[in-house]
Design a protein around this motif. Structure first.
Motif, PDB file in Angstrom:
ATOM      1  N   UNK A  14      14.200   1.463  23.019  1.00 35.23           N
ATOM      2  CA  UNK A  14      13.537   0.341  22.362  1.00 35.23           C
ATOM      3  C   UNK A  14      12.092   0.198  22.863  1.00 35.23           C
ATOM      4  N   UNK A  15      11.892   0.450  24.149  1.00 34.71           N
ATOM      5  CA  UNK A  15      10.532   0.401  24.696  1.00 34.71           C
ATOM      6  C   UNK A  15       9.657   1.464  24.051  1.00 34.71           C
ATOM      7  N   UNK A  16      10.225   2.660  23.850  1.00 26.88           N
ATOM      8  CA  UNK A  16       9.469   3.741  23.223  1.00 26.88           C
ATOM      9  C   UNK A  16       9.090   3.379  21.788  1.00 26.88           C
ATOM     10  N   UNK A  17       9.991   2.733  21.064  1.00 18.72           N
ATOM     11  CA  UNK A  17       9.687   2.306  19.690  1.00 18.72           C
ATOM     12  C   UNK A  17       8.513   1.331  19.696  1.00 18.72           C
ATOM     13  N   UNK A  18       8.542   0.379  20.628  1.00 21.45           N
ATOM     14  CA  UNK A  18       7.448  -0.599  20.713  1.00 21.45           C
ATOM     15  C   UNK A  18       6.134   0.074  21.103  1.00 21.45           C
ATOM     16  N   UNK A  19       6.204   1.028  22.048  1.00 19.16           N
ATOM     17  CA  UNK A  19       5.001   1.775  22.429  1.00 19.16           C
ATOM     18  C   UNK A  19       4.433   2.533  21.233  1.00 19.16           C
ATOM     19  N   UNK A  20       5.334   3.118  20.463  1.00 21.46           N
ATOM     20  CA  UNK A  20       4.914   3.905  19.296  1.00 21.46           C
ATOM     21  C   UNK A  20       4.154   3.032  18.305  1.00 21.46           C
ATOM     22  N   UNK A  21       4.671   1.823  18.074  1.00 23.79           N
ATOM     23  CA  UNK A  21       4.007   0.899  17.147  1.00 23.79           C
ATOM     24  C   UNK A  21       2.652   0.472  17.681  1.00 23.79           C
ATOM     25  N   UNK A  22       2.539   0.316  18.988  1.00 26.33           N
ATOM     26  CA  UNK A  22       1.284  -0.128  19.569  1.00 26.33           C
ATOM     27  C   UNK A  22       0.242   0.960  19.657  1.00 26.33           C
ATOM     28  N   UNK A  23       0.678   2.222  19.759  1.00 29.21           N
ATOM     29  CA  UNK A  23      -0.270   3.317  19.998  1.00 29.21           C
ATOM     30  C   UNK A  23      -0.681   4.044  18.725  1.00 29.21           C
ATOM     31  N   UNK A  24       0.263   4.225  17.791  1.00 31.81           N
ATOM     32  CA  UNK A  24      -0.034   4.970  16.566  1.00 31.81           C
ATOM     33  C   UNK A  24      -0.163   4.016  15.383  1.00 31.81           C
ATOM     34  N   UNK A  25      -1.102   4.310  14.497  1.00 30.46           N
ATOM     35  CA  UNK A  25      -1.191   3.536  13.257  1.00 30.46           C
ATOM     36  C   UNK A  25      -0.027   3.932  12.347  1.00 30.46           C
ATOM     37  N   UNK A  26       0.281   3.069  11.391  1.00 34.01           N
ATOM     38  CA  UNK A  26       1.370   3.353  10.460  1.00 34.01           C
ATOM     39  C   UNK A  26       1.081   4.619   9.659  1.00 34.01           C
ATOM     40  N   UNK A  27      -0.182   4.806   9.272  1.00 34.34           N
ATOM     41  CA  UNK A  27      -0.565   5.987   8.503  1.00 34.34           C
ATOM     42  C   UNK A  27      -0.377   7.257   9.333  1.00 34.34           C
ATOM     43  N   UNK A  28      -0.779   7.213  10.605  1.00 35.68           N
ATOM     44  CA  UNK A  28      -0.629   8.384  11.473  1.00 35.68           C
ATOM     45  C   UNK A  28       0.843   8.740  11.644  1.00 35.68           C
ATOM     46  N   UNK A  29       1.711   7.732  11.755  1.00 37.66           N
ATOM     47  CA  UNK A  29       3.147   7.991  11.870  1.00 37.66           C
ATOM     48  C   UNK A  29       3.673   8.715  10.636  1.00 37.66           C
ATOM     49  N   UNK A  30       3.210   8.282   9.468  1.00 36.85           N
ATOM     50  CA  UNK A  30       3.660   8.930   8.231  1.00 36.85           C
ATOM     51  C   UNK A  30       3.160  10.374   8.157  1.00 36.85           C
ATOM     52  N   UNK A  31       1.903  10.600   8.569  1.00 36.06           N
ATOM     53  CA  UNK A  31       1.355  11.958   8.563  1.00 36.06           C
ATOM     54  C   UNK A  31       2.094  12.848   9.570  1.00 36.06           C
ATOM     55  N   UNK A  32       2.359  12.287  10.747  1.00 33.39           N
ATOM     56  CA  UNK A  32       3.090  13.053  11.757  1.00 33.39           C
ATOM     57  C   UNK A  32       4.489  13.415  11.301  1.00 33.39           C
ATOM     58  N   UNK A  33       5.114  12.503  10.535  1.00 31.74           N
ATOM     59  CA  UNK A  33       6.454  12.761   9.994  1.00 31.74           C
ATOM     60  C   UNK A  33       6.430  13.972   9.065  1.00 31.74           C
ATOM     61  N   UNK A  34       5.376  14.078   8.255  1.00 31.22           N
ATOM     62  CA  UNK A  34       5.236  15.234   7.363  1.00 31.22           C
ATOM     63  C   UNK A  34       5.129  16.527   8.181  1.00 31.22           C
ATOM     64  N   UNK A  35       4.339  16.494   9.253  1.00 26.01           N
ATOM     65  CA  UNK A  35       4.203  17.673  10.105  1.00 26.01           C
ATOM     66  C   UNK A  35       5.544  18.037  10.749  1.00 26.01           C
TER      67      UNK A  35
END
Length: 549
Positions: A14-35
């Motif tokens: 759960x901490x990692x999920x919160x860190x992910x939201x704080x560090x990466x933008x939503x758009x970057x997460x979507x782009x990374x998912x494609x990669x």
């Protein structure tokens, strides 16, 4: 494949999920998912139990990524973005999959991290439905959000205002920015691929406006300065926008609606830039990045569009009057003139801007970077000496970048070397570090020594590693440098000066031996000792150093 030795418990997950939201933008997460889905992550390895993952990710080229699971802020990537990038996201998702964790929980981290708030809003919306009709209030802006792609940018910001109204307007800091950004991610509807980066950009632009466009009474009588915590938050938003610009349009085919929204975005940023206080450059940086990364690449063959933008800027003086941010105004015109290849006009405009308020290094280096990327070496050789001096009073790191561009020019056009030397010399004393490094790099040993002599620099101030290239390639040039320094040290007529002189005399002895001029050394040291025979302390240091018996 990655070695999944590091196992996360539920709390760490759960901490990692919160860190992910704080560090990466939503758009970057979507782009990374494609990669991640395309299998671009390979050679991944968990280096130790501290949770550091090193991986290679295929992008425009193969990038090296070092991901810190327990501290995402410390992660690094060799791509141009360097931090918070889609390559890091792809590695993170690859790790989550090997852990048997939900990849989608990370991809949707911005929603997952704030699930309670989102659930509350959804329950409120559901409870307000009567006979199939959405109730007034919160459900109204949810209906409006679904139509964002067809609405003008002004409507986007009106919606953003409604969504963040409950956060108040008196605590402009990083906590406010994080919560506001989370609220805007909650209402984001499914959007076409080309609209995603625009939404991300305007979410950050809206928050930037809330941070830096406070009334004068919020800070001081003039409203010229913002508080420390506000500045930190604004700088973070600025950095996130830079990532959005660099990654935003990669692999996207913009549609007609995107073009219309981009035109509105340009008008919004231009208006904000031209009315920005002179000691702030937030919107000036956004304007430049918008044109460099998004508008110009789509319109590089459309000179009429650039000319129209220049004309819009030229009429701003009449529109804004005394409130016009003249430094940004001149800089923006300089950028348009650059695109129109009217270089002399551009140089003059940039110099005028710098007279009013020193140009940020990023603005100056931005022109060099564009020419370097386009491999316009001859034009770059003209630009470097013209506006390079505007970097003069800035930190060495920016001047190092300046030297990098000169090195690239000389590599392709060796005949431009003399222009480089003249430029570096003209920028002294600010360019002293890169000037000396360039002299060493290009083997101009005599000029390096002449510079040290002319500035009165002491040999003992220099590290041995700095002198090593001279000792190896032109040791004879060090003789006058050392001899003059020895005489200066003796003239101090104190124990410290004598010790320094003896230390340097030992180096001289080695030099004469290397040059096979032992006789010259013997004559010199005897003459020096006799000439200073009355200086008892100096004689003691000479004997202690075994230079005389």
């Amino acid at each position: 494949m990655m070695n999944p030795n590091l196992t996360l418990d539920d709390i760490q997950w759960q901490t990692l999920i919160q860190q992910t939201a704080g560090y990466f933008s939503d758009l970057t997460l979507k782009r990374g998912f494609q990669y991640y889905k395309q299998g671009r992550v390979h050679a991944s390895e968990l280096t130790d139990s501290s949770g550091i993952i090193e991986a290679a990710v295929d992008g425009t080229e193969t990038y090296r990524t070092r991901l810190h699971i327990h501290s995402l802020n410390d992660s690094e990537c060799s791509c141009p973005v360097k931090e918070g990038c889609k390559h890091m996201v792809a590695v993170l998702l690859d790790y989550a999959q090997l852990q048997g964790r939900s990849v989608h929980a990370l991809v949707n981290a911005h929603s997952t991290s704030y699930a309670p708030a989102a659930s509350y809003a959804q329950n409120e919306a559901r409870s307000g439905h009567i006979q199939g009709r959405p109730a007034a209030g919160t459900s109204k802006w949810r209906v409006q959000a679904d139509h964002l792609p067809e609405l003008p940018i002004s409507a986007w910001h009106e919606l953003f205002e409604l969504c963040t109204a409950s956060l108040g307007a008196n605590t402009q800091n990083s906590f406010y920015a994080k919560n506001a950004l989370a609220s805007l991610h909650h209402i984001k509807p499914p959007m076409p691929a080309d609209m995603d980066p625009l939404y991300e950009l305007h979410a950050h632009l809206f928050i930037l406006e809330k941070l830096v466009k406070q009334p004068a009474s919020a800070w001081n009588a003039s409203g010229s300065y913002i508080g420390y915590h506000t500045q930190i938050a604004a700088d973070h938003i600025q950095a996130r926008m830079e990532h959005i610009f660099k990654e935003g349009l990669e692999g996207i085919e913009p549609k007609e609606a995107f073009g219309q929204r981009l035109t509105e975005t340009n008008a919004y940023v231009r208006q904000s830039m031209l009315s920005e206080p002179r000691n702030r450059k937030f919107y000036a940086q956004v304007y430049m990045q918008l044109w460099i990364h998004w508008i110009y690449p789509l319109a590089k063959h459309n000179a009429s569009l650039i000319q129209a933008e220049l004309e819009q800027l030229q009429t701003a003086e009449a529109e804004f009057g005394s409130t016009l941010s003249r430094a940004s105004w001149f800089t923006a015109q300089g950028l348009m003139s650059f695109y129109l290849r009217e270089d002399e006009t551009s140089w003059n405009l940039l110099r005028e801007a710098d007279k009013i308020s020193s140009l940020p290094p990023a603005a100056v280096l931005g022109f060099f970077d564009m020419l370097h990327a386009a491999q316009e070496w001859d034009r770059l050789a003209q630009w470097l000496p013209e506006i390079g001096p505007l970097l003069g009073s800035h930190r060495n790191e920016h001047l190092s970048s300046y030297q990098y561009y000169w090195d690239a020019v000389i590599q392709h056009l060796p005949e431009k070397a003399e222009r480089m030397w003249n430029s570096l010399a003209a920028m002294l004393p600010y360019s002293k570090d890169i000037y000396q490094n360039a002299l060493i790099t290009h083997g101009r040993w005599r000029e390096w020594i002449d510079y040290q002599l002319s500035t009165g620099r002491e040999p003992l101030e220099l590290r041995v590693s700095e002198l090593a290239p001279i000792e190896k390639n032109a040791p004879e040039l060090l003789l006058p440098f050392y001899h003059q320094a020895v005489e200066r040290y003796i003239l101090h007529k104190n124990r410290a000066g004598y010790k320094a002189a003896v230390k340097l005399l030992k180096r001289l002895a080695k030099l004469y031996k290397k040059l096979k001029q032992q006789e010259h050394w013997d004559l010199f040291i005897v003459a020096l000792s006799v000439r200073n025979s009355r200086l008892r302390a100096f004689q003691e240091e000479l004997r202690r150093g075994k230079l005389i018996s």
